[in-house]
Design a protein around this motif. Structure first.
Motif, PDB file in Angstrom:
ATOM      1  N   LEU A 126      -3.747   0.582  -8.138  1.00 30.52           N
ATOM      2  CA  LEU A 126      -3.925  -1.080  -7.363  1.00 30.52           C
ATOM      3  C   LEU A 126      -4.477  -1.746  -5.849  1.00 30.52           C
ATOM      4  N   ARG A 127      -4.858  -2.626  -5.609  1.00 34.34           N
ATOM      5  CA  ARG A 127      -5.640  -3.395  -4.839  1.00 34.34           C
ATOM      6  C   ARG A 127      -5.520  -4.495  -4.989  1.00 34.34           C
ATOM      7  N   PHE A 128      -5.085  -4.552  -2.699  1.00 34.54           N
ATOM      8  CA  PHE A 128      -4.959  -6.143  -2.708  1.00 34.54           C
ATOM      9  C   PHE A 128      -6.104  -6.609  -1.429  1.00 34.54           C
ATOM     10  N   ALA A 129      -6.549  -7.194  -1.487  1.00 31.66           N
ATOM     11  CA  ALA A 129      -7.913  -7.867  -0.833  1.00 31.66           C
ATOM     12  C   ALA A 129      -7.362  -8.102   0.816  1.00 31.66           C
ATOM     13  N   GLY A 130      -7.379  -7.621   2.285  1.00 29.88           N
ATOM     14  CA  GLY A 130      -7.685  -7.982   3.417  1.00 29.88           C
ATOM     15  C   GLY A 130      -8.043  -9.587   3.331  1.00 29.88           C
ATOM     16  N   LYS A 131      -7.821 -10.949   4.313  1.00 28.30           N
ATOM     17  CA  LYS A 131      -8.781 -11.543   4.218  1.00 28.30           C
ATOM     18  C   LYS A 131      -9.368 -11.655   5.756  1.00 28.30           C
ATOM     19  N   ASP A 132      -9.195  -9.624   6.895  1.00 29.67           N
ATOM     20  CA  ASP A 132      -9.705 -10.348   7.619  1.00 29.67           C
ATOM     21  C   ASP A 132     -10.327  -8.674   7.885  1.00 29.67           C
ATOM     22  N   PRO A 133     -11.718  -9.293   7.424  1.00 29.90           N
ATOM     23  CA  PRO A 133     -12.430  -7.457   7.778  1.00 29.90           C
ATOM     24  C   PRO A 133     -12.254  -6.638   8.071  1.00 29.90           C
ATOM     25  N   SER A 134     -12.248  -7.515   9.871  1.00 30.36           N
ATOM     26  CA  SER A 134     -11.521  -5.797  11.445  1.00 30.36           C
ATOM     27  C   SER A 134     -10.450  -4.994  11.037  1.00 30.36           C
ATOM     28  N   ALA A 135      -9.081  -5.527  10.265  1.00 28.11           N
ATOM     29  CA  ALA A 135      -7.965  -5.115  10.292  1.00 28.11           C
ATOM     30  C   ALA A 135      -8.068  -3.792   9.462  1.00 28.11           C
ATOM     31  N   PRO A 136      -7.293  -3.336   9.667  1.00 31.48           N
ATOM     32  CA  PRO A 136      -7.254  -1.498   8.850  1.00 31.48           C
ATOM     33  C   PRO A 136      -7.173  -1.497   7.325  1.00 31.48           C
ATOM     34  N   LYS A 137      -7.699  -1.485   7.409  1.00 32.15           N
ATOM     35  CA  LYS A 137      -7.328  -0.354   4.819  1.00 32.15           C
ATOM     36  C   LYS A 137      -7.080   0.502   5.805  1.00 32.15           C
TER      37      LYS A 137
ATOM     38  N   MET B 200      -3.482  -9.394  -6.288  1.00 27.52           N
ATOM     39  CA  MET B 200      -3.579  -8.642  -6.585  1.00 27.52           C
ATOM     40  C   MET B 200      -4.398  -7.846  -8.410  1.00 27.52           C
ATOM     41  N   GLN B 201      -5.692  -6.895  -7.893  1.00 30.50           N
ATOM     42  CA  GLN B 201      -6.384  -6.348  -9.073  1.00 30.50           C
ATOM     43  C   GLN B 201      -6.014  -4.384  -9.042  1.00 30.50           C
ATOM     44  N   LYS B 202      -5.736  -4.630 -10.637  1.00 27.98           N
ATOM     45  CA  LYS B 202      -5.298  -3.312 -11.482  1.00 27.98           C
ATOM     46  C   LYS B 202      -6.605  -3.144 -12.178  1.00 27.98           C
ATOM     47  N   THR B 203      -6.834  -1.407 -11.569  1.00 27.11           N
ATOM     48  CA  THR B 203      -7.626  -0.993 -12.733  1.00 27.11           C
ATOM     49  C   THR B 203      -7.186   0.245 -12.765  1.00 27.11           C
TER      50      THR B 203
ATOM     51  N   ASP C  84      -7.737  -4.535   3.768  1.00 27.70           N
ATOM     52  CA  ASP C  84      -7.857  -4.513   2.023  1.00 27.70           C
ATOM     53  C   ASP C  84      -6.119  -2.859   2.286  1.00 27.70           C
ATOM     54  N   ILE C  85      -5.551  -2.898   0.740  1.00 27.34           N
ATOM     55  CA  ILE C  85      -4.581  -2.226   1.147  1.00 27.34           C
ATOM     56  C   ILE C  85      -4.716  -1.566  -0.872  1.00 27.34           C
ATOM     57  N   THR C  86      -4.767  -0.181  -0.372  1.00 25.46           N
ATOM     58  CA  THR C  86      -4.668   0.835  -1.876  1.00 25.46           C
ATOM     59  C   THR C  86      -3.679   1.505  -2.513  1.00 25.46           C
ATOM     60  N   ILE C  87      -3.369   1.114  -3.143  1.00 24.27           N
ATOM     61  CA  ILE C  87      -1.657   1.939  -3.672  1.00 24.27           C
ATOM     62  C   ILE C  87      -1.774   2.575  -5.282  1.00 24.27           C
ATOM     63  N   VAL C  88      -1.751   3.890  -5.128  1.00 22.42           N
ATOM     64  CA  VAL C  88      -1.630   4.792  -6.574  1.00 22.42           C
ATOM     65  C   VAL C  88      -0.272   5.184  -6.708  1.00 22.42           C
ATOM     66  N   PRO C  89       0.376   4.182  -7.055  1.00 19.46           N
ATOM     67  CA  PRO C  89       1.919   4.775  -7.626  1.00 19.46           C
ATOM     68  C   PRO C  89       2.255   5.896  -8.109  1.00 19.46           C
ATOM     69  N   LYS C  90       1.669   6.190  -8.936  1.00 21.30           N
ATOM     70  CA  LYS C  90       2.081   7.716  -9.386  1.00 21.30           C
ATOM     71  C   LYS C  90       0.305   8.348  -9.383  1.00 21.30           C
ATOM     72  N   ALA C  91       0.394   9.883  -8.501  1.00 13.55           N
ATOM     73  CA  ALA C  91      -0.588  10.221  -8.347  1.00 13.55           C
ATOM     74  C   ALA C  91      -1.427  11.513  -8.949  1.00 13.55           C
TER      75      ALA C  91
END
Ligand SMILES: [Zn+2]
Length: 354
Positions: free
Chosen positions: A22-33, A1-4, A70-77
């Protein structure tokens, strides 16, 4: 997880807002983001609680090499709304300076203009910058979850009518009670996302909505913030992402859906005809028949002859109920999903309420 952090300049010197991402990198570029945010209406916290439990589970999945897309999360937007207190009460729904709902007035732009959304920030007010950052992250994804809650409510979701019935997997993952189908005409976040997708090259897709979804999740009511419920909802998010191939593995939740599916014109907004104290006789989650009593409004305390009985205008399912017990004329009391066209016209702009 990468936090910016995204830093948003305030409207006056010396102020800035910080938005953790928060960003989680997926290992399959063809999988849904995927993009997930909670508390765009800053006081709506069931989604924040669900993400609090979901994020560690996702980190575990990351450790197991299960994250495909890839998963991007903004826990409090919405840090701007979260700081708005008036007379001791949080005002997280409307921006106090401009009186605009934080979930309206999102820019309606085609996907090709994504980069431009966040350019020239110094020419824009902070709330507009915030909306543009959130939208810009979301439209780059394929699966977009905007986590809200209603006043008092069952668990239900708003989504564009073209996503149904493919989104039955959403209902099965979260145990949804009802689904409201929109026509995508508002400027709410969910509709601004589909606007960008509907105005984009199809690429490998046959239809704009194939393998995509953008939705507003209503995680029950304002006070439904509990650890047990939040853990179950976190499991719902994980089950949905597994079903959509964002995370590898089998979903743990699978609850057959037989709830109401209503277009917005089939959602009855039952509004107060007079002001007074509301005594509800029906709760959310109940089915009602046309003419059945829903509530009494005590207009003149001590004089029962002035009581106003509120009867259901239709057969249907009670989805929401106002949380306050004192109402003014026109205030919404309930939303009822039905099979009949609503007798209350929708607000200008396409939504059910301001
Ligand atoms: Zn909301």
């Amino acid at each position: 997880m990468q936090k910016t952090e995204i830093v948003i300049a305030g409207d006056t010197p010396g102020i800035e807002w910080r938005l953790p991402v928060l960003r989680f990198a997926g290992k399959d570029p063809s999988a849904p983001k995927t993009y997930i945010q909670a508390a765009l209406h800053a006081g709506e916290l069931p989604g924040v609680a669900a993400l609090h439990f979901f994020i560690p589970v996702l980190e575990q999945a990351e450790g197991n090499g299960e994250i495909l897309g890839d998963i991007t999360i903004v826990p409090k937007a919405n840090p701007i709304g979260a700081a708005q207190y008036l007379y001791g009460a949080l005002q997280g729904r409307f921006e106090q300076g401009g009186r605009v709902n934080f979930n309206r007035d999102f820019p309606l732009a085609p996907l090709s203009e994504r980069e431009a959304l966040t350019s020239q920030p110094h020419t824009r007010l902070a709330t507009d910058q915030l909306k543009r950052h959130l939208l810009s992250m979301a439209i780059a994804a394929d699966v977009v979850l905007d986590l809200h809650c209603d006043d008092e409510s069952v668990i239900y979701a708003y989504l564009h009518q073209d996503f149904w019935p493919a989104a039955t997997d959403l209902a099965e993952s979260f145990g949804l009670h009802s689904v409201f189908l929109s026509d995508g005409t508002s400027s709410a976040f969910e509709d601004a996302v589909t606007h960008a997708w509907r105005n984009a090259d199809l690429g490998h897709r046959k239809n704009w909505y194939d393998d995509r979804i953008s939705l507003t999740m209503e995680f029950r009511g304002q006070r439904d913030v509990h650890a047990d419920m939040a853990k179950t909802d976190a499991e719902g998010i994980m089950s949905f992402l597994r079903r959509r191939g964002v995370v590898a593995g089998a979903p743990s939740r699978n609850e057959p859906f037989s709830g109401a599916v209503a277009g917005l014109d089939y959602v009855q907004m039952v509004n107060a005809p007079v002001g007074g104290t509301v005594l509800f006789e029906k709760d959310v989650g109940e089915k009602v028949k046309s003419g059945e009593r829903l509530a009494v409004i005590v207009n003149v305390p001590g004089d029962p002859s002035r009581d106003v009985v509120i009867a259901s205008p239709v057969d249907g399912d009670i989805v929401t109920r106002v949380q306050h017990r004192f109402v003014r004329p026109t205030d919404n009391l309930m939303k009822i999903a039905s099979r009949e066209l609503s007798r209350t016209p929708r607000k200008p702009g396409g939504g059910l309420e301001d």
